[in-house]
Design a protein around this motif. Sequence first.
Motif, PDB file in Angstrom:
ATOM      1  N   PHE A   1      -8.203 -10.515  -8.778  1.00 31.83           N
ATOM      2  CA  PHE A   1      -8.813  -9.448  -9.269  1.00 31.83           C
ATOM      3  C   PHE A   1      -9.958 -10.011  -8.789  1.00 31.83           C
ATOM      4  CE2 PHE A   1      -5.735  -9.455 -13.179  1.00 31.83           C
ATOM      5  CZ  PHE A   1      -5.803  -8.851 -14.166  1.00 31.83           C
ATOM      6  N   ILE A   2     -10.956  -9.148  -8.300  1.00 33.20           N
ATOM      7  CA  ILE A   2     -12.236  -8.963  -7.935  1.00 33.20           C
ATOM      8  C   ILE A   2     -13.107  -8.794  -8.707  1.00 33.20           C
ATOM      9  CG2 ILE A   2     -14.098  -8.315  -6.503  1.00 33.20           C
ATOM     10  CD1 ILE A   2     -11.165  -6.627  -5.156  1.00 33.20           C
ATOM     11  N   PHE A   3     -13.834 -10.615  -8.894  1.00 32.59           N
ATOM     12  CA  PHE A   3     -14.744 -11.084  -9.651  1.00 32.59           C
ATOM     13  C   PHE A   3     -16.355 -10.478  -9.208  1.00 32.59           C
ATOM     14  CE2 PHE A   3     -18.551 -13.864 -11.663  1.00 32.59           C
ATOM     15  CZ  PHE A   3     -18.117 -13.012 -12.535  1.00 32.59           C
ATOM     16  N   ILE A   4     -17.349  -9.952  -9.655  1.00 31.72           N
ATOM     17  CA  ILE A   4     -18.469  -9.371  -9.477  1.00 31.72           C
ATOM     18  C   ILE A   4     -19.468  -9.818 -10.093  1.00 31.72           C
ATOM     19  CG2 ILE A   4     -19.642  -7.497  -7.838  1.00 31.72           C
ATOM     20  CD1 ILE A   4     -17.189  -6.506  -7.393  1.00 31.72           C
ATOM     21  N   PRO A   5     -20.573 -10.693  -9.220  1.00 29.01           N
ATOM     22  CA  PRO A   5     -21.303 -11.103 -10.947  1.00 29.01           C
ATOM     23  C   PRO A   5     -21.766 -10.209 -11.275  1.00 29.01           C
ATOM     24  CG  PRO A   5     -20.981 -12.463  -8.735  1.00 29.01           C
ATOM     25  CD  PRO A   5     -20.597 -11.358  -8.682  1.00 29.01           C
ATOM     26  N   PRO A   6     -22.046  -9.905 -12.866  1.00 28.56           N
ATOM     27  CA  PRO A   6     -23.000  -8.455 -13.695  1.00 28.56           C
ATOM     28  C   PRO A   6     -24.348  -8.535 -12.756  1.00 28.56           C
ATOM     29  CG  PRO A   6     -22.962  -9.949 -14.799  1.00 28.56           C
ATOM     30  CD  PRO A   6     -22.162 -10.677 -13.913  1.00 28.56           C
ATOM     31  N   LYS A   7     -25.362  -9.144 -11.693  1.00 31.00           N
ATOM     32  CA  LYS A   7     -26.303  -8.355 -11.199  1.00 31.00           C
ATOM     33  C   LYS A   7     -26.505  -8.214 -10.291  1.00 31.00           C
ATOM     34  CE  LYS A   7     -29.249 -11.417 -14.198  1.00 31.00           C
ATOM     35  NZ  LYS A   7     -30.856 -12.476 -13.670  1.00 31.00           N
ATOM     36  N   GLU A   8     -24.928  -8.270  -9.475  1.00 34.88           N
ATOM     37  CA  GLU A   8     -24.978  -7.318  -8.338  1.00 34.88           C
ATOM     38  C   GLU A   8     -24.169  -6.042  -7.852  1.00 34.88           C
ATOM     39  OE1 GLU A   8     -25.571  -9.713  -5.490  1.00 34.88           O
ATOM     40  OE2 GLU A   8     -26.070 -10.524  -6.838  1.00 34.88           O
ATOM     41  N   THR A   9     -25.241  -5.146  -8.524  1.00 27.29           N
ATOM     42  CA  THR A   9     -25.232  -3.685  -8.409  1.00 27.29           C
ATOM     43  C   THR A   9     -24.686  -3.133  -6.870  1.00 27.29           C
ATOM     44  OG1 THR A   9     -27.392  -3.215  -8.766  1.00 27.29           O
ATOM     45  CG2 THR A   9     -26.264  -2.916 -10.634  1.00 27.29           C
ATOM     46  N   LEU A  10     -25.355  -3.917  -6.109  1.00 23.69           N
ATOM     47  CA  LEU A  10     -25.308  -3.464  -3.971  1.00 23.69           C
ATOM     48  C   LEU A  10     -23.514  -3.731  -3.926  1.00 23.69           C
ATOM     49  CD1 LEU A  10     -26.155  -1.946  -2.560  1.00 23.69           C
ATOM     50  CD2 LEU A  10     -27.558  -4.498  -1.421  1.00 23.69           C
ATOM     51  N   VAL A  11     -23.347  -4.930  -4.134  1.00 27.05           N
ATOM     52  CA  VAL A  11     -22.339  -5.238  -3.953  1.00 27.05           C
ATOM     53  C   VAL A  11     -21.262  -4.477  -4.615  1.00 27.05           C
ATOM     54  CG1 VAL A  11     -20.708  -6.954  -4.423  1.00 27.05           C
ATOM     55  CG2 VAL A  11     -23.229  -7.551  -3.504  1.00 27.05           C
ATOM     56  N   ARG A  12     -21.386  -3.733  -5.872  1.00 27.99           N
ATOM     57  CA  ARG A  12     -20.348  -3.420  -6.307  1.00 27.99           C
ATOM     58  C   ARG A  12     -20.652  -1.986  -5.953  1.00 27.99           C
ATOM     59  NH1 ARG A  12     -17.786  -4.095 -10.909  1.00 27.99           N
ATOM     60  NH2 ARG A  12     -19.377  -5.899 -11.571  1.00 27.99           N
ATOM     61  N   GLU A  13     -21.658  -1.381  -5.633  1.00 28.89           N
ATOM     62  CA  GLU A  13     -21.258  -0.445  -4.803  1.00 28.89           C
ATOM     63  C   GLU A  13     -20.839   0.041  -3.076  1.00 28.89           C
ATOM     64  OE1 GLU A  13     -25.376   2.610  -4.502  1.00 28.89           O
ATOM     65  OE2 GLU A  13     -26.328   1.138  -6.096  1.00 28.89           O
ATOM     66  N   LEU A  14     -21.318  -1.156  -2.402  1.00 30.94           N
ATOM     67  CA  LEU A  14     -20.640  -0.775  -0.939  1.00 30.94           C
ATOM     68  C   LEU A  14     -18.962  -1.448  -1.331  1.00 30.94           C
ATOM     69  CD1 LEU A  14     -23.225  -3.913   0.681  1.00 30.94           C
ATOM     70  CD2 LEU A  14     -22.674  -1.097   0.935  1.00 30.94           C
ATOM     71  N   LEU A  15     -18.719  -2.519  -2.385  1.00 30.01           N
ATOM     72  CA  LEU A  15     -17.370  -2.475  -2.288  1.00 30.01           C
ATOM     73  C   LEU A  15     -16.336  -0.805  -2.476  1.00 30.01           C
ATOM     74  CD1 LEU A  15     -16.390  -5.590  -3.839  1.00 30.01           C
ATOM     75  CD2 LEU A  15     -15.565  -4.778  -1.460  1.00 30.01           C
ATOM     76  N   SER A  16     -17.233   0.157  -3.529  1.00 31.02           N
ATOM     77  CA  SER A  16     -16.895   1.204  -3.576  1.00 31.02           C
ATOM     78  C   SER A  16     -16.963   1.674  -3.167  1.00 31.02           C
ATOM     79  CB  SER A  16     -17.404   1.235  -5.472  1.00 31.02           C
ATOM     80  OG  SER A  16     -18.567   1.936  -4.852  1.00 31.02           O
ATOM     81  N   ALA A  17     -17.760   1.855  -2.366  1.00 35.04           N
ATOM     82  CA  ALA A  17     -17.173   2.722  -0.984  1.00 35.04           C
ATOM     83  C   ALA A  17     -16.403   2.627  -0.035  1.00 35.04           C
ATOM     84  CB  ALA A  17     -18.899   3.158  -0.208  1.00 35.04           C
ATOM     85  N   LEU A  18     -15.696   1.474  -0.152  1.00 34.92           N
ATOM     86  CA  LEU A  18     -14.401   1.482   0.965  1.00 34.92           C
ATOM     87  C   LEU A  18     -13.430   2.327   0.298  1.00 34.92           C
ATOM     88  CD1 LEU A  18     -14.765  -2.353   1.622  1.00 34.92           C
ATOM     89  CD2 LEU A  18     -16.111  -0.211   3.350  1.00 34.92           C
ATOM     90  N   PRO A  19     -12.042   2.105   0.677  1.00 32.51           N
ATOM     91  CA  PRO A  19     -11.829   2.359   0.260  1.00 32.51           C
ATOM     92  C   PRO A  19      -9.838   1.347  -0.358  1.00 32.51           C
ATOM     93  CG  PRO A  19     -11.081   2.540   2.353  1.00 32.51           C
ATOM     94  CD  PRO A  19     -12.371   2.542   2.080  1.00 32.51           C
ATOM     95  N   VAL A  20     -10.445   0.522  -1.044  1.00 31.66           N
ATOM     96  CA  VAL A  20     -10.380  -0.820  -2.043  1.00 31.66           C
ATOM     97  C   VAL A  20      -9.665  -0.365  -3.666  1.00 31.66           C
ATOM     98  CG1 VAL A  20     -10.511  -3.170  -2.344  1.00 31.66           C
ATOM     99  CG2 VAL A  20     -11.695  -2.254  -0.097  1.00 31.66           C
TER     100      VAL A  20
END
Length: 168
Positions: A146-165
């Motif tokens: 599982f990929i864990f992203i700290p809750p406050k890292e919304t930019l990281v979440r957006e960047l990862l969701s833009a990739l076909p991952v």
Amino acid sequence: KTMFIVEVGDGYMDYRLNRDRLSGKVRYMGVWALKTNVEDRSGEEIRDDYKLLYYVERSFRYLKTVLLHTRPIYHRFPERIRAHVRLSLMTLNVFLFMNDHWKDILDKYNAKKGRKYKISRLEALQLLDKVKIVALEGDEQRNNHFIFIPPKETLVRELLSALPVKMA
């Protein structure tokens, strides 16, 4: 010829800027030239290839220093040199791939009013250090990670969701 005019006399030395020499240099500030033996490509293509080389070197430097924390590597054997070049090109491809997918997100993020600091593509890549990949204990055979992203890292979440991952 130097950029300074120097006068030396009895007990003194004086120097000043050679303005004539300087005016010739100013004309070329910000201009660079490439010398090559390649004849089958246009000047623009050669320039673009040279700039691409910069991205390869920068990406590989980032991979080695920030992500892998490796020291300088020196190769003597041809197969190792080829492997090093292939790894550099693979790194560039990953960097360019992510750049393409992140361009709109980062442009939108940087355009927000009141933002004092703009984030670069390379800095966005560094943000991924905050992402952790977690495997559930006792679940090694099913290989569920599982990929864990700290809750406050919304930019990281957006960047990862833009990739076909695949994201859960």
